[in-house]
Design a protein around this motif. Structure first.
Motif, PDB file in Angstrom:
ATOM      1  N   ALA A 244      29.120   5.330  -6.782  1.00 30.05           N
ATOM      2  CA  ALA A 244      28.420   5.246  -5.516  1.00 30.05           C
ATOM      3  C   ALA A 244      27.348   4.346  -5.768  1.00 30.05           C
ATOM      4  CB  ALA A 244      28.047   6.626  -4.988  1.00 30.05           C
ATOM      5  N   ILE A 245      27.227   3.549  -4.604  1.00 29.78           N
ATOM      6  CA  ILE A 245      26.032   2.543  -4.556  1.00 29.78           C
ATOM      7  C   ILE A 245      24.812   3.039  -3.931  1.00 29.78           C
ATOM      8  CG2 ILE A 245      25.153   0.411  -3.213  1.00 29.78           C
ATOM      9  CD1 ILE A 245      27.646  -0.066  -5.128  1.00 29.78           C
ATOM     10  N   GLY A 246      23.631   2.937  -4.700  1.00 33.74           N
ATOM     11  CA  GLY A 246      22.491   3.421  -4.474  1.00 33.74           C
ATOM     12  C   GLY A 246      21.294   2.879  -5.101  1.00 33.74           C
ATOM     13  N   GLY A 247      20.079   3.168  -4.856  1.00 35.66           N
ATOM     14  CA  GLY A 247      18.934   2.432  -5.466  1.00 35.66           C
ATOM     15  C   GLY A 247      17.531   3.397  -5.501  1.00 35.66           C
ATOM     16  N   ILE A 248      16.640   3.150  -6.222  1.00 39.08           N
ATOM     17  CA  ILE A 248      15.374   3.992  -6.112  1.00 39.08           C
ATOM     18  C   ILE A 248      14.114   2.993  -6.512  1.00 39.08           C
ATOM     19  CG2 ILE A 248      15.471   5.011  -8.582  1.00 39.08           C
ATOM     20  CD1 ILE A 248      14.833   7.687  -7.092  1.00 39.08           C
ATOM     21  N   ILE A 249      13.170   3.522  -5.811  1.00 36.36           N
ATOM     22  CA  ILE A 249      11.742   2.598  -6.177  1.00 36.36           C
ATOM     23  C   ILE A 249      10.811   3.782  -6.811  1.00 36.36           C
ATOM     24  CG2 ILE A 249       9.913   1.454  -5.495  1.00 36.36           C
ATOM     25  CD1 ILE A 249      11.498   0.466  -3.088  1.00 36.36           C
ATOM     26  N   VAL A 250      10.230   3.662  -7.881  1.00 32.31           N
ATOM     27  CA  VAL A 250       9.168   4.664  -8.198  1.00 32.31           C
ATOM     28  C   VAL A 250       8.156   4.117  -8.483  1.00 32.31           C
ATOM     29  CG1 VAL A 250       9.036   6.272 -10.369  1.00 32.31           C
ATOM     30  CG2 VAL A 250      11.034   5.480  -9.928  1.00 32.31           C
ATOM     31  N   GLU A 251       6.886   4.579  -8.160  1.00 32.49           N
ATOM     32  CA  GLU A 251       5.502   4.137  -8.262  1.00 32.49           C
ATOM     33  C   GLU A 251       4.854   5.021  -9.469  1.00 32.49           C
ATOM     34  OE1 GLU A 251       4.038   5.468  -4.131  1.00 32.49           O
ATOM     35  OE2 GLU A 251       2.133   5.155  -5.418  1.00 32.49           O
ATOM     36  N   ARG A 252       3.990   4.436 -10.219  1.00 31.14           N
ATOM     37  CA  ARG A 252       2.953   4.753 -11.379  1.00 31.14           C
ATOM     38  C   ARG A 252       1.854   5.659 -10.536  1.00 31.14           C
ATOM     39  NH1 ARG A 252      -2.284   2.894 -11.822  1.00 31.14           N
ATOM     40  NH2 ARG A 252      -2.427   0.604 -11.196  1.00 31.14           N
ATOM     41  N   LYS A 253       1.527   6.586 -11.680  1.00 29.36           N
ATOM     42  CA  LYS A 253       0.476   7.309 -11.123  1.00 29.36           C
ATOM     43  C   LYS A 253      -0.845   6.777 -10.688  1.00 29.36           C
ATOM     44  CE  LYS A 253       2.374  11.396 -13.587  1.00 29.36           C
ATOM     45  NZ  LYS A 253       3.034  11.459 -14.867  1.00 29.36           N
ATOM     46  N   ASN A 254      -1.427   7.129  -9.787  1.00 31.25           N
ATOM     47  CA  ASN A 254      -2.766   6.609  -9.465  1.00 31.25           C
ATOM     48  C   ASN A 254      -2.693   5.027  -9.212  1.00 31.25           C
ATOM     49  OD1 ASN A 254      -3.962   8.837 -10.226  1.00 31.25           O
ATOM     50  ND2 ASN A 254      -4.157   8.304 -12.237  1.00 31.25           N
ATOM     51  N   LEU A 255      -1.371   4.659  -8.295  1.00 33.87           N
ATOM     52  CA  LEU A 255      -1.587   3.375  -8.219  1.00 33.87           C
ATOM     53  C   LEU A 255      -2.500   2.768  -7.010  1.00 33.87           C
ATOM     54  CD1 LEU A 255       0.387   0.863  -8.040  1.00 33.87           C
ATOM     55  CD2 LEU A 255       1.773   1.535  -6.237  1.00 33.87           C
ATOM     56  N   VAL A 256      -2.968   3.970  -6.138  1.00 30.91           N
ATOM     57  CA  VAL A 256      -4.129   3.847  -5.485  1.00 30.91           C
ATOM     58  C   VAL A 256      -5.121   2.987  -5.802  1.00 30.91           C
ATOM     59  CG1 VAL A 256      -5.061   5.994  -5.557  1.00 30.91           C
ATOM     60  CG2 VAL A 256      -5.237   4.594  -3.427  1.00 30.91           C
ATOM     61  N   ASP A 257      -5.436   3.063  -7.291  1.00 28.26           N
ATOM     62  CA  ASP A 257      -6.515   2.543  -7.701  1.00 28.26           C
ATOM     63  C   ASP A 257      -6.268   0.990  -7.949  1.00 28.26           C
ATOM     64  OD1 ASP A 257      -7.283   4.934  -8.302  1.00 28.26           O
ATOM     65  OD2 ASP A 257      -6.857   4.874 -10.425  1.00 28.26           O
ATOM     66  N   ALA A 258      -5.125   0.380  -7.727  1.00 28.01           N
ATOM     67  CA  ALA A 258      -4.944  -0.889  -7.876  1.00 28.01           C
ATOM     68  C   ALA A 258      -4.872  -1.597  -6.502  1.00 28.01           C
ATOM     69  CB  ALA A 258      -3.510  -1.178  -8.555  1.00 28.01           C
ATOM     70  N   ILE A 259      -4.859  -0.943  -5.475  1.00 24.03           N
ATOM     71  CA  ILE A 259      -4.493  -1.312  -4.302  1.00 24.03           C
ATOM     72  C   ILE A 259      -5.654  -1.064  -3.195  1.00 24.03           C
ATOM     73  CG2 ILE A 259      -3.174  -0.628  -1.985  1.00 24.03           C
ATOM     74  CD1 ILE A 259      -0.636  -0.289  -3.663  1.00 24.03           C
ATOM     75  N   LYS A 260      -6.449   0.192  -3.309  1.00 27.85           N
ATOM     76  CA  LYS A 260      -7.598   0.154  -2.539  1.00 27.85           C
ATOM     77  C   LYS A 260      -8.647  -0.689  -2.723  1.00 27.85           C
ATOM     78  CE  LYS A 260     -10.495   4.155  -0.887  1.00 27.85           C
ATOM     79  NZ  LYS A 260     -10.087   5.457  -0.543  1.00 27.85           N
ATOM     80  N   GLY A 261      -9.095  -1.327  -1.625  1.00 30.47           N
ATOM     81  CA  GLY A 261     -10.017  -2.269  -1.578  1.00 30.47           C
ATOM     82  C   GLY A 261      -9.567  -3.930  -1.892  1.00 30.47           C
ATOM     83  N   ASN A 262      -8.407  -3.972  -2.304  1.00 31.05           N
ATOM     84  CA  ASN A 262      -7.735  -4.951  -2.914  1.00 31.05           C
ATOM     85  C   ASN A 262      -7.263  -5.991  -1.757  1.00 31.05           C
ATOM     86  OD1 ASN A 262      -6.110  -7.207  -4.170  1.00 31.05           O
ATOM     87  ND2 ASN A 262      -5.162  -5.682  -5.825  1.00 31.05           N
TER      88      ASN A 262
END
Ligand SMILES: *Cc1c(COP(=O)(O)O)cnc(C)c1O
Length: 419
Positions: free
Chosen positions: A211-229
């Motif tokens: 079957a054709i499929g995909g997946i995206i995984v995010e690391r723990k605490n990714l918010v730290d890299a994004i918040k206020g960036n």
């Protein structure tokens, strides 16, 4: 818990019936208890099922299990690996932005980044995976993502994670790794400091080419890299399409949540429950299979290396390979079933690909059944001569996806085809 146990159990709590196998929730929608419950779900005051374009209980097990194996916080399934790549890009970049992509990537990723997203106003700047310091010169304030493969297909190079992550961290840019070939079993990009990983589930995940499929995984605490960036203002400002929701203020995994609430909502490339169920079956045996694929591929790489008609073998498990040191550093338990080798010219490569009996001539990888491909006339056929050289795909290159048949039978097949 250890990997083999996670592969069998993670993400699944037995239902009322005590069902051992994960059920296939073949449904479009879900009944709400009452209008308040419905409103709470839409407002994210409570998390739960709304509609299968956004979430589905079978897909949820697949996502949780994959996130556990990859060592991530959360995951979101997609209808294909290409959809996962497009969503990872579209979740951070808009017209006027740019992304930094390794030259040595899957053919579909090259056409997506070099052509399709260009028409959406997103520019791609390419760097050589052998020379990560190039990234530094390409970065500006509109750079949103560094995208590369942990092990490249079909040139079979291993990324220098430490070098890339150091640059990304210095500039506050997210890194996203296509970890399809390595699988979470052999390489864990998130533990190596990357922010996101994604996979084509069409390959080793099902393991049988189902079957054709995909997946995206995010690391723990990714918010730290994004918040206020400031690079990721749209995660820090109210989302007008969702009643002013501010993603970085939620105590939830924000990247995959935004893929779900925004991109799956509006573009809808979600996996079917049945396909998610197939991926779950595949994950159960992934650790076992990856060990077998890897040990067989190493034996075949050694055989090819000793063959007079073979000019070069690309496999990071070989001590002679230029990627050997990186392979030892970043991979554990093997280097996958993917290898490539070079013969004199295009005609010789085509003759070999036409002569094998067990290795089937197919454009796929990661199947239990062994596969042989001639990239220059198939997967990379739409690339220009320069793009072929950049992607490391000479005409005499043959790619193998070593399956889990008997290793000696596979070696005999190649010996006969080489002639
Ligand atoms: C196959 C593949 C993709 C695309 O995945 P699909 O599921 O076919 O859309 C992306 N990246 C890599 C490395 C692949 O091998």
């Amino acid at each position: 818990m250890h990997e083999q146990t996670l592969a069998i159990h993670a993400g699944y709590e037995k239902d009322r019936e005590g069902t051992m196998a994960v059920p296939i929730y073949q449904t479009t929608a879900y009944e709400f208890r009452d209008t308040k419950h419905a409103a709470d779900l839409f407002e994210l005051k409570e998390l739960g099922n709304i509609y299968s374009r956004l979430m589905n209980p079978t897909t949820d097990v697949f996502e949780k299990r994959f996130a556990a194996l990859e060592g991530g916080e959360a995951a979101v399934g997609t209808a294909s690996g290409m959809a996962a790549i497009f969503y990872a890009i579209a979740n951070v970049a808009e017209a006027g932005d740019n992304i930094l992509v390794a030259k040595q990537v899957y053919g579909g990723t090259t056409t997506l980044t070099g052509h399709t997203i260009k028409r959406f106003g997103i520019e791609t700047r390419y760097f050589d995976i052998h020379n990560p310091s190039e990234i530094e010169e390409l970065i500006d304030e509109r750079s949103k993502l560094i995208l590369f493969e942990s092990i490249t297909n079909p040139s079979i190079d291993v990324a220098d994670f430490d070098a890339i992550v150091a640059i990304a961290t210095r500039h506050g840019i997210l890194t996203c790794v296509d970890n399809t070939v390595a699988t979470p079993i052999l390489c864990k990009p998130l533990a190596l400091g990357c922010d996101l990983s994604l996979h084509s589930a069409s390959k080793y995940t099902t393991g049988q080419g189902l079957a054709i499929g995909g997946i995206i995984v995010e690391r723990k605490n990714l918010v730290d890299a994004i918040k206020g960036n400031v690079r990721y203002a749209h995660f820090n400002e109210p989302d007008e399409s969702y009643h002013g929701l501010i993603y970085s203020e939620l105590a939830l995994p924000l990247f995959t949540l935004r893929v779900r609430l925004s991109l799956l909502r509006d573009l809808g490339a979600s996996p079917s429950p049945f396909n998610s169920w197939l991926y779950i079956q595949g994950l159960e045996t992934l650790p076992l299979r990856m060990r077998q694929h890897s040990s067989s591929a190493l034996a075949i790489a050694k055989f090819l290396e000793s063959h007079p008609k073979v000019k070069k073998v690309n496999y990071p498990g070989l001590e002679s390979d230029s990627n050997y040191a990186l392979g030892q550093k970043y991979f554990h338990g093997g280097h996958s079933g993917l290898l490539s080798f070079e013969v004199a010219d295009k005609q010789t490569a085509q003759r070999i690909a036409d002569s094998t009996e067990i290795f089937a001539l197919v454009v796929n990888i990661g199947d239990s059944k062994s596969i042989i491909t001639h990239p220059a006339s198939t997967t990379h056929q739409q690339l220009s001569a320069q793009e072929l050289i950049d992607a490391g795909v000479p005409g005499g290159l043959v790619r193998l996806s070593v399956g889990i048949e008997d290793t000696q039978d596979l070696i005999e097949d190649l010996r006969n085809a080489l002639g």
